[in-house]
Design a protein around this motif. Structure first.
Motif, PDB file in Angstrom:
ATOM      1  N   ARG A   1      18.519  20.460  91.913  1.00 52.71           N
ATOM      2  CA  ARG A   1      18.699  21.870  92.256  1.00 52.71           C
ATOM      3  C   ARG A   1      19.727  22.014  93.376  1.00 52.71           C
ATOM      4  NH1 ARG A   1      14.012  22.426  94.550  1.00 52.71           N
ATOM      5  NH2 ARG A   1      13.000  22.564  92.559  1.00 52.71           N
ATOM      6  N   ILE A   2      20.500  23.084  93.330  1.00 53.38           N
ATOM      7  CA  ILE A   2      21.403  23.350  94.449  1.00 53.38           C
ATOM      8  C   ILE A   2      20.764  24.406  95.348  1.00 53.38           C
ATOM      9  CG2 ILE A   2      23.445  22.697  93.170  1.00 53.38           C
ATOM     10  CD1 ILE A   2      24.052  25.643  92.800  1.00 53.38           C
ATOM     11  N   THR A   3      21.361  24.668  96.472  1.00 52.72           N
ATOM     12  CA  THR A   3      20.751  25.632  97.388  1.00 52.72           C
ATOM     13  C   THR A   3      21.242  27.040  97.072  1.00 52.72           C
ATOM     14  OG1 THR A   3      22.508  25.487  98.990  1.00 52.72           O
ATOM     15  CG2 THR A   3      20.720  23.918  99.216  1.00 52.72           C
ATOM     16  N   LEU A   4      20.559  27.994  97.674  1.00 56.80           N
ATOM     17  CA  LEU A   4      20.903  29.399  97.447  1.00 56.80           C
ATOM     18  C   LEU A   4      22.342  29.670  97.879  1.00 56.80           C
ATOM     19  CD1 LEU A   4      19.360  31.875  96.435  1.00 56.80           C
ATOM     20  CD2 LEU A   4      18.934  32.481  98.792  1.00 56.80           C
TER      21      LEU A   4
ATOM     22  N   PRO B   1      20.873  23.535  87.261  1.00 61.62           N
ATOM     23  CA  PRO B   1      20.701  23.412  88.703  1.00 61.62           C
ATOM     24  C   PRO B   1      20.431  24.723  89.427  1.00 61.62           C
ATOM     25  CG  PRO B   1      23.016  23.391  88.167  1.00 61.62           C
ATOM     26  CD  PRO B   1      22.290  23.489  86.878  1.00 61.62           C
TER      27      PRO B   1
ATOM     28  N   ASN C   1      17.583  26.545  89.368  1.00 57.50           N
ATOM     29  CA  ASN C   1      16.172  26.943  89.398  1.00 57.50           C
ATOM     30  C   ASN C   1      15.728  27.218  90.824  1.00 57.50           C
ATOM     31  OD1 ASN C   1      16.409  24.298  90.055  1.00 57.50           O
ATOM     32  ND2 ASN C   1      14.531  23.636  89.056  1.00 57.50           N
TER      33      ASN C   1
ATOM     34  N   GLN D   1      24.813  27.578  98.103  1.00 57.43           N
ATOM     35  CA  GLN D   1      25.754  26.938  97.186  1.00 57.43           C
ATOM     36  C   GLN D   1      25.881  27.725  95.890  1.00 57.43           C
ATOM     37  OE1 GLN D   1      23.908  23.115  97.158  1.00 57.43           O
ATOM     38  NE2 GLN D   1      25.382  22.224  98.569  1.00 57.43           N
TER      39      GLN D   1
ATOM     40  N   ARG E   1      14.827  35.675  96.247  1.00 59.00           N
ATOM     41  CA  ARG E   1      15.783  34.732  95.678  1.00 59.00           C
ATOM     42  C   ARG E   1      16.193  35.151  94.274  1.00 59.00           C
ATOM     43  NH1 ARG E   1      14.483  28.470  96.980  1.00 59.00           N
ATOM     44  NH2 ARG E   1      14.806  28.523  99.211  1.00 59.00           N
TER      45      ARG E   1
END
Lengths: 547, 318
Positions: free
Chosen positions: B282-285, B202, B204, B287, B140
């Protein structure tokens, strides 16, 4: 109701009778009829199977299996019984899972605890109980707990061996050249709590999820049979610490029904008041957890700040903040000193002054909406099929709320309205929590005003009316009671023997069990990032999951 | 000789970074606590100011566990290397008027490259941990670094384009209110990219504890964990001081020029970062990737064009 009776006429039943306003109680003569009856019931609209509760009658040599069918739309319910032979070889019955998906885990539980063998069940593995109970059925009345506990070292060894075996075989079936792997999401994961999800994933993508539950199994349903009717509340309230009042209310309702006791209006209103305070404190945590699972702890902290004031009230009333033991058969445990309402007023004022900023910062949070808007969607149809309840059901637009459908205590005197959302996504479930939080505050205000008014006019005596006497020994009987718990429907099925001092059998149907069943269904094909979000949005508490 | 020893061990070297880490750690805790309606550390020292000192010294003296089956050199070298690389950029930063350790014509390049290496070191820590969660965290980090650094570099380039120099001292000297206004969009983009680079909400995503158990941190404890924390805070300093130097006129103050203003500007950025941290999930990968390539990169390119335009309009004569 009549149409259900008409359906039952086609099958040979020992009896068919009305029970309460919304239930029909019937007993099938032959277990062979179950499957065909299930099909008919499904077409009639009773699409949800709430739970399955076997009762082990040692003296009569019968295993009586209780099925609770519900129709969430028309509020017609059927309590169906069928007798099975008790001995382990022939204690078997057709599985209802192919017809009612919600039966899957309930059948596994009945199999693990009572050894009822469900034929043609797709996945009849043992569930909840730890590995030292493999192959034995701890809730059978002839199970020797004392002998089992004597072998502690051996039991622990068995658990360790099973753990090591699984660790070795965990990934045996996976293709070594692929990027697939099995992740243990829990039980010591920062967001999991004591549950373990076996996540089969390919990089970030989830292929399937197999929840492994039972890490906080306390055998509560067995524990209550060792206590007297009042002492049992300490086991019942430990269903989940977040909302313990309403679970005690459910139990008390069942005992009162068997004892034939009617409680005072004051006690009824106090149960509503306390129950809603507990619901508020639970919803506060649920809202916080939802954001915690997206990596933002601020809301949880803010909510804790307000929640403390509500716990202050519980403490001033019962002496305890979490495990209050405040409701018992016959009413509520303590009289009320009206000064205690000052604490409650403080909490309500704190709520009113702080809820606006929660709404502005978190409920309208654009990033939250971006993440949760389309995730974990459940249609109304799925709610029926999987027997979901509480905020999860209402977020999908299904109008179900036991407080309205089957009013207990003083809820019939409040005109509540169903709060629902349409889309059934994770975001809608969060919105439901927030809306119900506000609804509960309104109920608390009404109940408080009502009690204050009646006390002022001396129609209620807060120091004397809290309790009516319930006999120590109850007659033979059985009862079911349902309450709207913070997480959804709690159904308690209580069976007593003649001159009983303690419950013979208490089945607690807890909503998280059904909701956890949905994890695999909702997470298949999604990414690792969605696991905590969907898990948090289903509002699962491991306490009532394992019991 | 003594000057370079002073530079590397006192200011702006090791001692300075340690002080900054302890101080900022404490400040973050107190500031976050206020936003959370909590108290924060309060027992040790005034306002709990010794707390982080004690925590860090505790971490230093704790047993550092190296898990079975990892390459111990990779596992233990990476945190150390991460600290050193994260501390290097401060040598190129003009901390005070006329004070810069390495006055290079390629100061900006050095800054950007040294900041850009850091995520790859962290990826290697995750790679070397022999843990599924750490590995996922490492992947990630790599994904995020590749997508966020593009816009980070492009945003950091805009002052160089405006002033026609990569010399940080020159950039600071040439900066004015006018150039600040022109570079404001660049600063906003730099700030957003900085959140992605430092793995702050957002963005992380690499050390998402609820998803992958702190990612690459999972297996680290004791001294090695201390090193990683130190590296993170040194990285904060590198990136904040970069922003201050490139966009905010470094030590330039209102009535007088001093290090004090430099520090306050860095703190201001830290406060902005913390406030966002307290209010954004947090947003997703996926996004993040979409956001980065669909919006950030085109916007930073547009920003460069805007800076060219502004330069030809107002800065050509000067």
């Amino acid at each position: 109701m009549e149409s259900i009776k008409k359906l039952l006429e086609k099958f040979s039943c020992e009896y068919v009778e009305d029970y309460k306003k919304t239930w029909i109680k019937a007993k099938l003569n032959s277990k062979e009829d179950l499957l065909s009856l299930g099909e008919v019931l499904k077409t009639e609209g009773l699409r949800s199977l709430s739970t399955i509760s076997p009762t082990d009658f040692l003296d009569a040599d019968v295993m009586e299996v209780n099925y609770f069918f519900e129709d969430l739309d028309t509020k017609r319910n059927l309590w169906l019984k069928v007798d099975l032979p008790r001995d382990e070889e022939s204690c078997e019955i057709e599985s209802l899972t192919p017809l009612f998906p919600s039966a899957e885990w309930h059948e596994r539980e009945a199999f693990s605890m009572f050894g009822v063998n469900f034929l043609h069940h797709p996945d009849l593995r043992e569930i909840i109980k730890s590995e030292d109970f493999t192959g034995v059925y701890p809730f059978r009345k002839d199970f020797d707990w004392d002998a089992h506990e004597k072998n502690q070292v051996q039991n622990v060894q068995q658990i360790v061996d099973a753990f090591k075996k699984e660790q070795e075989e965990n990934e045996v079936d996976l293709d070594p050249d692929s990027s697939e792997t099995i992740l243990n999401w829990g039980p010591t994961h920062p967001a999991s709590g004591p549950i373990r999800l076996r996540v089969h994933c390919d990089g970030e993508e989830v292929i399937s999820v197999d929840p492994d539950i039972g890490y906080v199994w306390r055998a509560l349903e067995h524990l209550v049979t060792k206590k007297d009717f009042v002492g049992a509340i300490v086991a019942v309230e430990r269903l989940c610490f977040m909302d313990n009042i309403n679970s005690m209310t459910a139990y008390a309702l069942a005992v009162e029904e068997i004892a034939g006791v009617e409680i005072t209006p004051f006690a009824k209103w106090m149960r509503v008041l306390l129950g809603e305070v507990a619901r508020v404190s639970s919803h506060f945590m649920g809202l916080g957890m939802f954001f915690n699972n997206m990596g933002l702890h601020t809301l949880a902290m803010w909510n804790m700040d307000t929640r403390e004031f509500f716990l202050d009230f519980l403490e001033s009333y019962s002496g305890a903040r979490i495990a209050t033991a405040a409701v018992e058969p016959g009413g509520v445990r303590y009289g009320l000193d009206m000064v205690m309402f000052d604490e409650l007023q403080k909490a309500l004022d704190k709520f009113d002054s702080s809820i606006g900023e929660v709404e502005a910062v978190f409920v309208k949070n654009p990033t939250m909406k971006m993440r949760a808007h389309n995730v974990g969607r459940l249609s109304g149809d799925e709610v029926h099929q999987f027997g979901l309840s509480g905020i999860v059901a209402r977020a999908s637009g299904v109008q179900t709320d036991i407080r309205i459908d089957e009013p207990y205590d003083a809820y019939s005197e409040l005109d509540l309205e169903y709060i629902t959302q349409e889309r059934g996504s994770a975001q809608d479930r969060f919105m439901m929590l927030f809306a119900e939080l506000k609804q509960s505050i309104e109920i608390i205000k009404k109940a408080k005003a009502h009690i204050e008014e009646k006390v002022a006019s001396e129609e209620m005596n807060p120091t004397k009316d809290h309790m009516v006497k319930v006999p120590k020994k109850l007659p033979k009987g059985e009862a079911i009671s349902r309450v709207e718990w913070a997480r959804g429907e709690v159904l308690m099925h209580l069976v007593t023997e003649e001159k009983a001092k303690s419950p013979y059998r208490l089945k607690m149907r807890a909503p998280s069990f059904n909701h956890t069943m949905m994890l695999n269904y909702l997470l298949k094909g999604r990414t690792l990032s969605d696991i905590p979000l969907i898990f948090g949005s289903l509002y699962i508490c491991q306490g009532d999951l394992d019991r | 000789m003594s000057a370079s020893l002073f530079h590397s061990f006192v200011f702006p070297g090791l001692l300075y970074v340690l002080l900054w880490t302890v101080g900022l750690y404490w400040f973050f805790r107190k500031f976050m606590a206020a936003l959370h309606k909590r108290v924060g550390p309060s027992f040790n020292g005034k306002g709990g100011s010794y707390q982080t000192l004690f925590d860090l010294s505790k971490l230093l003296t704790k047993e550092s566990i190296t898990p079975d089956g990892v390459n111990p050199y990779l596992f233990s070298m990476m945190p150390l290397l991460a600290v050193i690389i994260a501390m290097l950029p401060s040598a190129f930063v003009p901390w005070m008027d006329g004070f810069v350790v390495v006055d290079s014509h390629y100061g900006l390049l050095a800054l950007v490259v040294l900041i850009g290496i850091e995520p790859f070191l962290l990826f290697l820590t995750g790679f070397g941990s022999n843990n599924k969660y750490s590995f996922l965290g490492g992947i990630r980090i790599l994904t995020q670094a590749i997508s966020m650094e593009t816009s980070f570099f492009l945003a950091a380039l805009s002052p160089a384009v405006l002033f026609g120099s990569m010399n940080l001292t020159y950039i600071v000297e040439a900066s004015s209110w006018m150039s600040f206004a022109v570079l404001l969009p660049g600063f906003a983009l730099y700030f957003i990219a900085l959140l992605g680079l430092l793995e702050q909400p957002p963005f992380n995503i690499p050390d998402a504890e609820q998803e992958i158990v702190y990612g690459f941190y999972t297996e680290y404890s004791g001294t090695n964990y201390f090193m990683l924390q130190l590296a993170m805070f040194a990285e904060f300093m590198a990136v904040f001081s970069g922003a201050t130097t490139l966009f905010l006129g470094a030590y330039k103050g209102i009535f007088f020029d001093s290090y004090f203003f430099f520090f306050m500007k860095m703190l201001g950025i830290a406060v902005m970062m913390m406030t966002l941290r307290a209010a954004t999930p947090r947003i997703t990968l996926a996004q993040m990737l979409k956001f980065s390539w669909k919006y950030m990169v085109p916007l930073t390119l547009l920003n460069i064009a805007w800076v060219f335009l502004a330069k030809s309009l107002w800065f050509m004569g000067a």
